[in-house]
Write a protein that holds these residues in place. Structure first.
Motif: not given
Ligand code: FES
Lengths: 363, 371
Positions: A220-223, A243-248, A251-253, A259-266
């Protein structure tokens, strides 16, 4: 001369509209050929292919009311299933500079429309389309560094961005990090390989969550994945859909690094809506079915379902408008925006409308 | 005419309502592709007839072409107003979510704006069916159609007004919404009509524009013939619609009600009133289609929002339920129903006719409401 033709054509069209009042030209034209309509957008399926067993990729030629889309947006697709029109949102996967439309639809085991499309669409089918919508788009001028991140069928809007950038011969760095279960589920592998040959700054990274071999990354996704795929990601604009788990976890990372402002999500999974079930009051009435019950403070769609009704719905998050019904009386609050409105006979989306006091729905 | 509902105990009324609800639920659950295919076919036929009719009038100098054109156009207008417009605007196809079949969006080939009609017909008439002073379809505000309407010398003209209404029916339906009668009685102000009036002007302008200006002009030297053809088609539709609609509520033995006796109705009592207040017309399949299945007015009034093509299929059951509870099921061939209506129109023109029915239900309502 060239200017005269459209004007004359327009005059002829308005004469035809006057002659064909009250139904209008489209209601006659569509009987000859559904693609002739002028006001609505429809799409003729010109190609059907299957990249994986549970997806279908459609190439669609839109009718003339189509004005194109911007990479990352979605369109509402309407099909008729057993006499009833059903609408769902899908993001085109092709470049915005391409006149056709490409949709890849994964058959959700619970999904009425996605299964129907997978089962029945053939070349020559005609689908209902909407004008495109959505804020999930690339800024212009284009950022120099771009990270595109997707999971499963969430690949379509970000692939659309990538193909658009390729058509524009983007010169900066692009990393495309795509998650899938394994090689059999990885969508668009050939296209991505082809794109990385054409675009010198592009790096495509396939991450497999369930397979241990075959991909560039596993699990799964990691830093660490992030650092592998795009070491420069803190300087980039990131576009994410999946999917939601990936998005979450993404986002957390990003939040952790500020860096929240540089992350754009659908979002294609419901956001947490805020509502208050403690202080709810009033009676809800569904006029046509004659059902009446106490307001529990939840969105109307859920309340109706709790009461045993089965209102039509799609996304349950306010984007597809499948759940739209006429509210004949009362006040509702939009759980997404917080706005309240108490107009009579207005169309509301049941899934995101929370009653404020007595409400009557014409359903 | 006695209040036949007196024959039923409150428990029976509820049981009777439940049986009807069951029919409704069964049909609603069964709606699907066949219903949509049906209405699409009717729409296709209607559009084809309209195009053919208009086209034939371009050859209107040749009498058979003129006659064929007018016939096609008349049938197109009848289908548009009755089997398509009336039924779609009742919300019978709203479940398809097709905007072209949406009750809120549909507009018909008639001078009465759909939006106004939805209020006066779908809401007022269907909720308050045959309740005097509430259901304005009783006499359309110009006729004396019920003995309980107090006679005055104006009503001597009843047959004349009825004839005029039949000839100009679409205009009657349109003006119906201005509620002239209530203005005359001082219950309504002229200024209340501003908004409705504007909508009427706009809609009527477009209708008149296409039938009496644009199409005639397009046929050049044949303009007078086209004008006459379009007028004839409108007239045919008017006479037909008037006949079918008047047969639906005004033959002898159809009951009307007072406001008091219908206060606080239960669902069963509402059903009961719909049955007592409506009448059917017998006929063949094509006849039913041409009436928009309003030949099944009883079934329509019980279930105004289920697709009309389903009425013939449930008519037998509804009739059997009526028999079971000893209720009348008013039906007969067109000529018989029409004659009955005509007789009523003439009879009620006279002052000595028209003892209002004593609302027998008021008494027994005590028991009914106790249910
Ligand atoms: S269910 Fe999609 S908008 Fe409500």
């Amino acid at each position: 001369m060239t200017a005269l033709v459209p004007r004359r054509a327009r005059r002829l069209a308005s004469l035809a509209e006057a002659l064909l009042t009250p139904h209008g030209m489209d209601r006659y034209l569509e009987l000859v050929d559904p693609m002739l309509v002028r006001r609505e957008v429809r799409g003729l399926v010109t190609g059907v292919r299957r990249q994986t067993p549970d997806t279908v990729t459609l190439t669609i030629r839109p009718s003339r009311a189509w004005r194109g889309f911007v990479a990352g947006q979605y369109v509402r697709v309407t099909v008729e299933i057993d006499g009833v029109r059903r609408t769902r949102c899908y993001s085109p996967a092709g470049s915005e500079h391409d006149g056709t439309l490409e949709l890849t639809i994964k058959a959700d085991p619970q999904g009425l429309v996605s299964r129907h499309l997978n089962r029945t669409v053939t070349t020559g089918s005609v689908l209902g389309l909407s004008t495109p919508d959505g804020e999930f788009t690339l800024p212009s001028p284009r950022p120099r560094r771009i990270l595109l991140l997707s999971g499963g069928s969430g690949i379509t809007p970000v692939l659309s961005m990538l193909r658009t950038l390729a058509d524009e011969r983007h010169e900066g760095d692009i990393a495309f990090l795509s998650y899938s279960n394994g090689a059999d589920d990885a969508l668009y592998r050939a296209e991505l390989a082809d794109l990385s040959r054409r675009l010198p700054g592009l790096r495509v990274v396939h991450a497999f969550t369930h397979a241990k071999t075959g991909g560039d990354l596993h699990g799964f996704f990691s830093k660490e994945h992030l650092a592998e795929a795009a070491p420069w990601y803190p300087d980039a604009e990131t576009f994410l859909c999946g999917p939601k788990p990936l998005m979450d976890s993404v986002r957390e990372a990003f939040e952790a690094d500020g860096l929240g402002a540089h992350l754009h999500t659908e979002e294609f999974t419901p956001p947490a809506l805020t509502f208050d079930t403690e202080n709810a009051e009033g009676q809800i009435r569904f006029a046509r079915s004659g059902r009446e019950f106490e307001n529990s403070g939840k969105p109307l769609l859920e309340q109706a379902e709790d009461a045993g009704l089965k209102p039509e719905h799609g996304c349950r998050m306010g984007i597809c408008f499948s759940c739209t019904q006429i509210k004949t009386a009362g006040c509702v609050r939009n759980a997404k925006t917080g706005e309240t409105s108490s107009e009579e006979n207005e169309e509301i989306q049941l899934c995101i409308s929370v009653p404020v006091g007595d409400v009557e729905i014409n359903a | 005419m006695t209040g036949l509902q007196d024959k039923l105990t409150p428990a029976q009324v509820e049981e009777f309502g439940r049986e009807l609800d069951e029919i409704r639920q069964r049909i609603v659950a069964d709606l699907g592709q066949v219903d949509v295919d049906y209405i699409h076919n009717i729409i296709k036929t209607q559009r084809a007839l309209e195009v053919a009719g208009r086209g034939l009038l371009f050859a209107g100098f040749f009498p058979p072409a003129w006659i064929a054109g007018v016939t096609a156009l008349s049938v197109a207008k009848i289908l548009d107003n009755m089997e398509i417009g009336h039924n779609v605007m009742h919300g019978q196809y709203d479940w398809t979510r097709d905007p072209a079949l949406s009750s809120q969006k549909f507009e018909w080939d008639n001078v009465a704006p759909a939006e106004n009609w939805r209020h006066s017909h779908n809401y007022m008439h269907h909720t308050y069916t045959n309740i005097l002073d509430k259901d304005r379809d009783i006499g359309y505000g110009v006729l004396r159609m019920d003995p309980a309407q107090k006679w005055n010398p104006y009503y001597l003209g009843n047959p004349v007004y009825a004839t005029l209404l039949a000839l100009f029916f679409q205009w009657g339906v349109m003006l119906h919404d201005l509620e002239f009668d209530r203005i005359v009685k001082g219950e309504r102000k002229w200024s209340d009509n501003k908004e409705v009036g504007l909508k009427m002007l706009k809609k009527a302008g477009r209708q008149v524009g296409k039938d009496y200006v644009l199409f005639p002009l397009l046929t050049g030297p044949l303009a007078p013939l086209t004008f006459l053809g379009n007028a004839t088609a409108n007239l045919t539709r008017n006479l037909w619609a008037f006949s079918i609609i008047f047969c639906g509520h005004f033959p002898a033995d159809v009951e009307s009600f007072t406001e008091e006796e219908t206060e606080n109705e239960s669902r069963g009592q509402w059903y009961l009133r719909q049955i007592l207040g409506s009448a059917n017309i017998t006929g063949g399949k094509l006849f039913h289609v041409m009436t928009g299945n309003l030949s099944h007015q009883i079934e329509h009034h019980l279930f105004p929002d289920i697709p009309a093509r389903r009425y013939p299929e449930i008519a037998g059951e509804v009739r059997a339920i009526c028999e079971k509870y000893g209720l009348p099921y008013n039906t007969g061939p067109l000529h018989k129903q029409l004659f009955s209506v005509a007789k009523k129109i003439v009879k009620l023109a006279m002052p000595w006719n028209g003892e209002p029915r004593t609302p027998a239900t008021v008494e027994s309502d005590k028991t009914l409401r106790a249910a």
